[in-house]
Design a protein around this motif. Structure first.
Motif, PDB file in Angstrom:
ATOM      1  N   SER A  64       0.865  -1.177   0.000  1.00  0.00           N
ATOM      2  CA  SER A  64       0.000   0.000   0.000  1.00  0.00           C
ATOM      3  C   SER A  64       0.905   1.230   0.000  1.00  0.00           C
ATOM      4  O   SER A  64       2.071   1.148   0.398  1.00  0.00           O
ATOM      5  N   LYS A  69       2.724  -8.600   6.157  1.00  0.00           N
ATOM      6  CA  LYS A  69       1.349  -8.195   5.884  1.00  0.00           C
ATOM      7  C   LYS A  69       1.110  -8.129   4.373  1.00  0.00           C
ATOM      8  O   LYS A  69       0.072  -8.587   3.877  1.00  0.00           O
ATOM      9  N   THR A  70       2.085  -7.580   3.640  1.00  0.00           N
ATOM     10  CA  THR A  70       1.978  -7.482   2.181  1.00  0.00           C
ATOM     11  C   THR A  70       1.986  -8.865   1.544  1.00  0.00           C
ATOM     12  O   THR A  70       1.179  -9.165   0.651  1.00  0.00           O
ATOM     13  N   ARG A  92      -1.315 -10.789   2.330  1.00  0.00           N
ATOM     14  CA  ARG A  92      -2.435 -10.260   1.542  1.00  0.00           C
ATOM     15  C   ARG A  92      -2.353 -10.751   0.097  1.00  0.00           C
ATOM     16  O   ARG A  92      -3.341 -11.180  -0.489  1.00  0.00           O
ATOM     17  N   THR A  93      -1.141 -10.726  -0.463  1.00  0.00           N
ATOM     18  CA  THR A  93      -0.954 -11.163  -1.849  1.00  0.00           C
ATOM     19  C   THR A  93      -1.221 -12.648  -2.000  1.00  0.00           C
ATOM     20  O   THR A  93      -1.785 -13.102  -2.994  1.00  0.00           O
ATOM     21  N   GLU A 124      -3.229 -14.297  -0.290  1.00  0.00           N
ATOM     22  CA  GLU A 124      -4.630 -14.514   0.089  1.00  0.00           C
ATOM     23  C   GLU A 124      -4.779 -15.352   1.351  1.00  0.00           C
ATOM     24  O   GLU A 124      -5.648 -16.221   1.454  1.00  0.00           O
ATOM     25  N   SER A 160      -7.204 -12.689   6.859  1.00  0.00           N
ATOM     26  CA  SER A 160      -6.880 -11.377   7.398  1.00  0.00           C
ATOM     27  C   SER A 160      -6.336 -11.495   8.821  1.00  0.00           C
ATOM     28  O   SER A 160      -6.881 -12.239   9.638  1.00  0.00           O
TER      29      SER A 160
END
Length: 233
Positions: free
Chosen positions: A123, A210-211, A214-215, A217, A220
């Motif tokens: 982000s 975290k990145t 998230r990538t 999947e 959370s």
């Protein structure tokens, strides 16, 4: 010394390009010194000087060429021939290395730019935060008086390479995770004095995880099982 301080500092900032140039300078000077009949003492000293510098920079920057500076022998002529070949071989190896780095750089730029190719995407807020943390780590390393100069130099070079790869989309996270290992070594050497550096590396590791999560999947809030977590926080 054959190489002056200004040139040495430039090589420290540009090791691949700098070593190629250093080798070429030494070869050119050797050509000036040769008498076409036999090897001379000035040539012998020049080739040892240049080869020693090249070997040290390769080692300091962990540049793998598969080449090793020749061992000294009692024969001046043998030494000169072997050292000359060493310098020529290093130049050839590094030219290939420089070309590969350039090609990889082009590939990475397009690879991360194309939306249909796999990439980890930070982000904007996380990217900005990592940039701040890297700058703070650099300052702490530079100001630290307990770290050996060679170790400090290696850490700063790795930070520089990491910063060069700080983009919103990256094809891999190897350099980010490599910082965790570097922090472990610093912690082992400095103990509590390493806390300002280690704390910032931990934050980079958390952002990186975290990145990656998230990538990939993952659910959370997933935590990296390889990192320690303080349950009281």
């Amino acid at each position: 010394m054959f190489f002056d301080q200004k040139f040495i500092e430039w090589v420290e900032e540009n090791p691949i390009e700098g070593l190629i140039k250093a080798g070429q300078m030494a070869l050119a000077k050797q050509k000036e010194l040769e008498n076409q009949q036999e090897w001379t003492d000035p040539e012998h000293e020049l080739l040892w000087d240049a080869s020693s510098f090249i070997s040290l920079v390769l080692e300091t920057n962990e540049i793998a060429t598969g080449l090793r500076i020749p061992d000294a022998t009692p024969e001046l002529g043998v030494n000169c021939q072997e050292l000359l070949k060493y310098i020529e071989d290093v130049i050839g190896a590094l030219k290939g290395h420089a070309t590969k780095l350039k090609i990889d750089s082009y590939k990475n730029r397009y690879n991360t730019a194309l939306k249909n190719t796999f990439a980890y995407e930070f982000s904007q807020g996380d990217l900005d935060r990592v940039q701040v943390l890297v700058a703070e780590i650099r300052n702490h390393i530079t100001e630290n008086t307990s770290l050996e100069e060679n170790h400090k130099f290696r850490l700063l070079k790795r930070l520089e390479k990491l910063q060069m790869e700080l983009h919103k989309r990256v094809s891999d996270l190897d350099r980010f995770w490599g910082m965790v290992g570097d922090a472990g070594v610093v912690l082992g050497k400095l103990g509590k004095d390493a806390k300002p550096i280690v704390d910032r590396v931990k934050e980079i590791a958390e952002i990186t995880w975290k990145t990656q999560a998230r990538t990939e999947e993952l659910p959370s809030g997933s935590q990296n099982p390889m990192l320690e977590h303080d349950e009281n926080t």
